[in-house]
Design a protein around this motif. Structure first.
Motif, PDB file in Angstrom:
ATOM      1  N   ARG A   4       0.854  -1.183   0.000  1.00  0.00           N
ATOM      2  CA  ARG A   4       0.000   0.000   0.000  1.00  0.00           C
ATOM      3  C   ARG A   4       0.888   1.230   0.000  1.00  0.00           C
ATOM      4  O   ARG A   4       2.007   1.220   0.514  1.00  0.00           O
ATOM      5  CB  ARG A   4      -0.964   0.021   1.176  1.00  0.00           C
ATOM      6  CG  ARG A   4      -0.325   0.227   2.523  1.00  0.00           C
ATOM      7  CD  ARG A   4      -1.381   0.262   3.602  1.00  0.00           C
ATOM      8  NE  ARG A   4      -0.720   0.398   4.888  1.00  0.00           N
ATOM      9  CZ  ARG A   4      -1.287   0.884   5.952  1.00  0.00           C
ATOM     10  NH1 ARG A   4      -2.533   1.285   5.902  1.00  0.00           N
ATOM     11  NH2 ARG A   4      -0.636   0.974   7.084  1.00  0.00           N
ATOM     12  N   TYR A   5       0.385   2.292  -0.604  1.00  0.00           N
ATOM     13  CA  TYR A   5       1.113   3.551  -0.687  1.00  0.00           C
ATOM     14  C   TYR A   5       1.051   4.230   0.679  1.00  0.00           C
ATOM     15  O   TYR A   5      -0.017   4.328   1.283  1.00  0.00           O
ATOM     16  CB  TYR A   5       0.479   4.437  -1.765  1.00  0.00           C
ATOM     17  CG  TYR A   5       1.239   5.706  -1.969  1.00  0.00           C
ATOM     18  CD1 TYR A   5       2.431   5.703  -2.666  1.00  0.00           C
ATOM     19  CD2 TYR A   5       0.780   6.899  -1.442  1.00  0.00           C
ATOM     20  CE1 TYR A   5       3.150   6.864  -2.840  1.00  0.00           C
ATOM     21  CE2 TYR A   5       1.484   8.062  -1.624  1.00  0.00           C
ATOM     22  CZ  TYR A   5       2.663   8.045  -2.318  1.00  0.00           C
ATOM     23  OH  TYR A   5       3.377   9.197  -2.491  1.00  0.00           O
ATOM     24  N   VAL A   6       2.193   4.733   1.164  1.00  0.00           N
ATOM     25  CA  VAL A   6       2.254   5.276   2.516  1.00  0.00           C
ATOM     26  C   VAL A   6       2.496   6.786   2.537  1.00  0.00           C
ATOM     27  O   VAL A   6       1.759   7.521   3.181  1.00  0.00           O
ATOM     28  CB  VAL A   6       3.346   4.553   3.344  1.00  0.00           C
ATOM     29  CG1 VAL A   6       3.450   5.135   4.738  1.00  0.00           C
ATOM     30  CG2 VAL A   6       3.047   3.067   3.419  1.00  0.00           C
ATOM     31  N   HIS A   7       3.549   7.273   1.872  1.00  0.00           N
ATOM     32  CA  HIS A   7       3.814   8.705   1.909  1.00  0.00           C
ATOM     33  C   HIS A   7       4.697   9.158   0.756  1.00  0.00           C
ATOM     34  O   HIS A   7       5.334   8.347   0.101  1.00  0.00           O
ATOM     35  CB  HIS A   7       4.441   9.150   3.246  1.00  0.00           C
ATOM     36  CG  HIS A   7       5.831   8.650   3.472  1.00  0.00           C
ATOM     37  ND1 HIS A   7       6.109   7.611   4.327  1.00  0.00           N
ATOM     38  CD2 HIS A   7       7.034   9.039   2.978  1.00  0.00           C
ATOM     39  CE1 HIS A   7       7.412   7.389   4.346  1.00  0.00           C
ATOM     40  NE2 HIS A   7       7.996   8.237   3.526  1.00  0.00           N
ATOM     41  N   THR A   8       4.698  10.462   0.552  1.00  0.00           N
ATOM     42  CA  THR A   8       5.636  11.128  -0.339  1.00  0.00           C
ATOM     43  C   THR A   8       6.468  12.050   0.542  1.00  0.00           C
ATOM     44  O   THR A   8       5.920  12.800   1.351  1.00  0.00           O
ATOM     45  CB  THR A   8       4.902  11.955  -1.413  1.00  0.00           C
ATOM     46  OG1 THR A   8       4.114  11.060  -2.204  1.00  0.00           O
ATOM     47  CG2 THR A   8       5.884  12.702  -2.295  1.00  0.00           C
ATOM     48  N   ASN A   9       7.774  11.987   0.372  1.00  0.00           N
ATOM     49  CA  ASN A   9       8.690  12.774   1.203  1.00  0.00           C
ATOM     50  C   ASN A   9       9.150  14.009   0.447  1.00  0.00           C
ATOM     51  O   ASN A   9       9.544  13.919  -0.716  1.00  0.00           O
ATOM     52  CB  ASN A   9       9.897  11.905   1.588  1.00  0.00           C
ATOM     53  CG  ASN A   9      10.960  12.697   2.318  1.00  0.00           C
ATOM     54  OD1 ASN A   9      11.930  13.135   1.722  1.00  0.00           O
ATOM     55  ND2 ASN A   9      10.786  12.884   3.605  1.00  0.00           N
ATOM     56  N   ILE A  10       9.093  15.154   1.106  1.00  0.00           N
ATOM     57  CA  ILE A  10       9.652  16.395   0.578  1.00  0.00           C
ATOM     58  C   ILE A  10      10.752  16.825   1.532  1.00  0.00           C
ATOM     59  O   ILE A  10      10.518  17.002   2.733  1.00  0.00           O
ATOM     60  CB  ILE A  10       8.594  17.515   0.481  1.00  0.00           C
ATOM     61  CG1 ILE A  10       7.474  17.119  -0.488  1.00  0.00           C
ATOM     62  CG2 ILE A  10       9.240  18.832   0.051  1.00  0.00           C
ATOM     63  CD1 ILE A  10       6.320  18.104  -0.525  1.00  0.00           C
ATOM     64  N   GLU A  65      -7.328   9.912   7.833  1.00  0.00           N
ATOM     65  CA  GLU A  65      -6.561  10.978   8.480  1.00  0.00           C
ATOM     66  C   GLU A  65      -5.117  10.597   8.790  1.00  0.00           C
ATOM     67  O   GLU A  65      -4.313  11.454   9.106  1.00  0.00           O
ATOM     68  CB  GLU A  65      -7.267  11.493   9.724  1.00  0.00           C
ATOM     69  CG  GLU A  65      -7.169  10.630  10.954  1.00  0.00           C
ATOM     70  CD  GLU A  65      -7.896  11.240  12.130  1.00  0.00           C
ATOM     71  OE1 GLU A  65      -7.339  11.216  13.233  1.00  0.00           O
ATOM     72  OE2 GLU A  65      -9.023  11.733  11.951  1.00  0.00           O
ATOM     73  N   ASN A  66      -4.750   9.320   8.672  1.00  0.00           N
ATOM     74  CA  ASN A  66      -3.381   8.915   8.965  1.00  0.00           C
ATOM     75  C   ASN A  66      -2.559   8.497   7.751  1.00  0.00           C
ATOM     76  O   ASN A  66      -1.339   8.574   7.790  1.00  0.00           O
ATOM     77  CB  ASN A  66      -3.369   7.784   9.992  1.00  0.00           C
ATOM     78  CG  ASN A  66      -3.827   8.272  11.351  1.00  0.00           C
ATOM     79  OD1 ASN A  66      -3.444   9.355  11.784  1.00  0.00           O
ATOM     80  ND2 ASN A  66      -4.657   7.512  12.008  1.00  0.00           N
ATOM     81  N   LEU A  67      -3.188   8.025   6.685  1.00  0.00           N
ATOM     82  CA  LEU A  67      -2.439   7.590   5.489  1.00  0.00           C
ATOM     83  C   LEU A  67      -3.258   7.855   4.245  1.00  0.00           C
ATOM     84  O   LEU A  67      -4.470   7.731   4.284  1.00  0.00           O
ATOM     85  CB  LEU A  67      -2.115   6.095   5.557  1.00  0.00           C
ATOM     86  CG  LEU A  67      -1.057   5.653   6.554  1.00  0.00           C
ATOM     87  CD1 LEU A  67      -0.974   4.125   6.572  1.00  0.00           C
ATOM     88  CD2 LEU A  67       0.304   6.251   6.240  1.00  0.00           C
ATOM     89  N   PRO A  68      -2.622   8.140   3.141  1.00  0.00           N
ATOM     90  CA  PRO A  68      -1.210   8.442   2.964  1.00  0.00           C
ATOM     91  C   PRO A  68      -0.896   9.841   3.478  1.00  0.00           C
ATOM     92  O   PRO A  68      -1.804  10.617   3.762  1.00  0.00           O
ATOM     93  CB  PRO A  68      -1.008   8.345   1.451  1.00  0.00           C
ATOM     94  CG  PRO A  68      -2.337   8.699   0.882  1.00  0.00           C
ATOM     95  CD  PRO A  68      -3.363   8.197   1.868  1.00  0.00           C
ATOM     96  N   THR A  69       0.386  10.153   3.566  1.00  0.00           N
ATOM     97  CA  THR A  69       0.807  11.450   4.093  1.00  0.00           C
ATOM     98  C   THR A  69       1.836  12.114   3.188  1.00  0.00           C
ATOM     99  O   THR A  69       2.449  11.470   2.348  1.00  0.00           O
ATOM    100  CB  THR A  69       1.453  11.322   5.490  1.00  0.00           C
ATOM    101  OG1 THR A  69       2.670  10.582   5.387  1.00  0.00           O
ATOM    102  CG2 THR A  69       0.522  10.668   6.488  1.00  0.00           C
ATOM    103  N   LEU A  70       1.999  13.415   3.411  1.00  0.00           N
ATOM    104  CA  LEU A  70       3.172  14.128   2.933  1.00  0.00           C
ATOM    105  C   LEU A  70       4.133  14.145   4.110  1.00  0.00           C
ATOM    106  O   LEU A  70       3.751  14.545   5.213  1.00  0.00           O
ATOM    107  CB  LEU A  70       2.836  15.569   2.537  1.00  0.00           C
ATOM    108  CG  LEU A  70       2.060  15.778   1.252  1.00  0.00           C
ATOM    109  CD1 LEU A  70       1.801  17.265   1.032  1.00  0.00           C
ATOM    110  CD2 LEU A  70       2.795  15.188   0.071  1.00  0.00           C
TER     111      LEU A  70
END
Length: 153
Positions: A4-10, A65-70
Motif C-alpha cells: 500500500r502507498y504510505v507517503h511522499t517525502n519532501i 486521516e493517517n495515510l497516505p501522508t506528505l
C-alpha cells in the motif's frame, strides 16, 4: 504480495514553512508526533554520517486521516543543487484535485508560491473537461492543480 502507498517525502530547506504552506493551501493536517530522528540506524539507512532529520507528516485531503501522508523533513546538512524542472528525471510533481483551480492558484501565490506555465482546459473522453495548471510551492516544488467537470451540451 501485499502493498500500500504510505507517503511522499519532501526535503525542505525550512520544513515548518513548507508544512504551513500545505496546511494553509490544501487543508493538510499535522500528524503527531513531530519527528526528530538521529542515530546509528539512520546513518546506516541514509548512508550519511551523523544524519539528523526533523519534520512532520501531514494528512492529505480526501483520504484517511493517517495515510497516505506528505512527509516534510529537513536534514541538518542538505545538498542544495536540486533544480526542479517539470521535465526533469525523477518525481516531477504532486497533484491535487480541487473545486476551483483559479482560486487555489491565487491562494498559492498569496502564500508565497508561484505559477509555472499557463492554465489550460482540455477535453477528455466521456464528455469531461479538465482544467489544469502547474504551480510551485514556497521552495519551488511543482504542484499540479486539476478540476473536472461534465461538458455542457
Amino acid at each position: 504480495m501485499k502493498s500500500r502507498y504510505v507517503h511522499t517525502n519532501i526535503i525542505a530547506k525550512d520544513w515548518k514553512r513548507i508544512s504551513l504552506f500545505y496546511q494553509r493551501v490544501f487543508g493538510c493536517k499535522p500528524i503527531a508526533p513531530q519527528r526528530d530522528l538521529r542515530g546509528e540506524w539512520l546513518d546506516k539507512m541514509t548512508g550519511i554520517e551523523n544524519a539528523h532529520i526533523v519534520g512532520e507528516h501531514l494528512s492529505v485531503p480526501g483520504y484517511d486521516e493517517n495515510l497516505p501522508t506528505l512527509e516534510i523533513f529537513s536534514y541538518d546538512n542538505m545538498e542544495s543543487s536540486n533544480e526542479k524542472l517539470i521535465n526533469g528525471i525523477g518525481l516531477a510533481h504532486l497533484a491535487f484535485e480541487v473545486d476551483d483551480v483559479s482560486a487555489v492558484l491565487k491562494k498559492i501565490k498569496e502564500e508565497g508560491g508561484g505559477q509555472l506555465g499557463e492554465m489550460v482546459k482540455a477535453e477528455y473522453p466521456n464528455n469531461m473537461i479538465a482544467t489544469f495548471v502547474y504551480a510551485k510551492d514556497v521552495e519551488g516544488n511543482i504542484i499540479e492543480l486539476q478540476s473536472w467537470e461534465k461538458k455542457r451540451e
